[in-house]
Design an enzyme around this catalytic site. Sequence first.
Site, mmCIF file in Angstrom:
data_model
loop_
_atom_site.group_PDB
_atom_site.id
_atom_site.type_symbol
_atom_site.label_atom_id
_atom_site.label_comp_id
_atom_site.label_asym_id
_atom_site.label_seq_id
_atom_site.Cartn_x
_atom_site.Cartn_y
_atom_site.Cartn_z
ATOM 1 N N GLU A 147 1.074 -1.156 0.022
ATOM 2 C CA GLU A 147 -0.221 0.064 -0.039
ATOM 3 C C GLU A 147 0.985 1.004 0.016
ATOM 4 O O GLU A 147 2.102 1.586 0.912
ATOM 5 C CB GLU A 147 -0.658 0.094 1.172
ATOM 6 C CG GLU A 147 -2.056 -1.393 1.229
ATOM 7 C CD GLU A 147 -2.808 -1.078 0.109
ATOM 8 O OE1 GLU A 147 -3.353 0.197 -1.055
ATOM 9 O OE2 GLU A 147 -3.853 -2.301 -0.168
ATOM 10 N N ARG A 154 -18.221 -0.649 4.825
ATOM 11 C CA ARG A 154 -18.841 -1.397 4.227
ATOM 12 C C ARG A 154 -19.584 -2.399 5.147
ATOM 13 O O ARG A 154 -21.002 -2.853 4.811
ATOM 14 C CB ARG A 154 -18.461 -1.907 3.284
ATOM 15 C CG ARG A 154 -18.882 -1.786 2.144
ATOM 16 C CD ARG A 154 -18.804 -2.927 0.637
ATOM 17 N NE ARG A 154 -17.693 -3.860 1.062
ATOM 18 C CZ ARG A 154 -18.419 -5.262 1.684
ATOM 19 N NH1 ARG A 154 -19.388 -5.166 1.619
ATOM 20 N NH2 ARG A 154 -17.084 -6.661 2.108
ATOM 21 N N CYS A 196 -8.463 -2.025 8.269
ATOM 22 C CA CYS A 196 -7.118 -1.665 7.339
ATOM 23 C C CYS A 196 -6.731 -0.843 7.634
ATOM 24 O O CYS A 196 -4.950 0.401 7.889
ATOM 25 C CB CYS A 196 -6.952 -2.558 6.320
ATOM 26 S SG CYS A 196 -6.535 -4.602 6.665
ATOM 27 N N HIS A 218 -1.420 -5.378 1.977
ATOM 28 C CA HIS A 218 -2.978 -6.697 1.864
ATOM 29 C C HIS A 218 -2.025 -7.757 1.194
ATOM 30 O O HIS A 218 -1.258 -7.826 0.042
ATOM 31 C CB HIS A 218 -3.481 -5.836 1.030
ATOM 32 C CG HIS A 218 -5.221 -4.829 1.892
ATOM 33 N ND1 HIS A 218 -5.219 -3.699 1.751
ATOM 34 C CD2 HIS A 218 -5.494 -5.458 2.433
ATOM 35 C CE1 HIS A 218 -5.782 -3.271 2.531
ATOM 36 N NE2 HIS A 218 -5.967 -4.541 3.207
HETATM 37 N N1 PCA Z 1 -8.561 -7.178 6.419
HETATM 38 C C1 PCA Z 1 -9.409 -5.531 6.313
HETATM 39 C C2 PCA Z 1 -9.518 -5.335 7.836
HETATM 40 C C3 PCA Z 1 -8.983 -6.829 8.556
HETATM 41 C C4 PCA Z 1 -8.388 -7.467 7.325
HETATM 42 O O1 PCA Z 1 -7.548 -8.622 7.445
HETATM 43 C C5 PCA Z 1 -9.314 -4.796 5.816
HETATM 44 O O2 PCA Z 1 -8.549 -4.527 5.067
HETATM 45 O O3 PCA Z 1 -10.068 -3.327 6.005
#
Ligand code: PCA
Length: 214
Positions: A80, A90, A143, A167
């Site tokens: 990111e 959401r 996140c 991610h």
């Molecule tokens: N993914 C979510 C929150 C926790 C996770 O593992 C996100 O992308 O916000």
Amino acid sequence: MTRVLITGFETFAGEPTNPSWEAVRLVADAPGPGPEVTAVRLSCVYGRALDELRAAVERVEPDLVLCVGQAGGRPDVTVERIAINVDDARIPDNAGRQPIDVPIVPGGPAAYFATLPIKACVAAARAAGVPASVSSTAGTFVCNHVFYGLMHLLTTERPTVRGGFVHVPFASDRATDRAIASLPLPTIAEGLRAILTTAVDRVDDIVEVGGTTH
Ligand code: PCA
């Protein structure tokens, strides 16, 4: 010795596991040379996750923090670029909270960039055989909340500590019941290892295409 704090998340949205935590554990548990890596699992709860992150930073005193979350549906490991100052859920978090258009830090900057060499990290993951790319949105769920809170904490209180967010897709063994993008868990962990090593080793980024047209 460089100290690294790496975090993953507990499960959410009814999923049986969260590959971010499973992969992060694999990275921290792997023996061998390199930085001292401490793995911590964060709650998928607005606010609480940041309290847990702050406590972990105070306990570990890391030189670098890499937070990791699951982005179910993304086909690759994404480094990111930027965290934005808004919660816009959401779905409810694991405490049933669903903030809509609420600033994470009232009066805080609109956004923070990761302080990791994101394109070098992507290149390193790819060189290790792991599909990876730069992402310019970490969403507006927990996140992004953790990513923004991390960068705010580091910027305001620990400016020598670098931080960023990655991610990861679903793990293949957990996605056999649906036609959705996934990667094997060891591959995800390998990608995180390459990213972490690169982030520890270098500060300056490389100049390489990594943007998107939309
Ligand atoms: N993914 C979510 C929150 C926790 C996770 O593992 C996100 O992308 O916000």
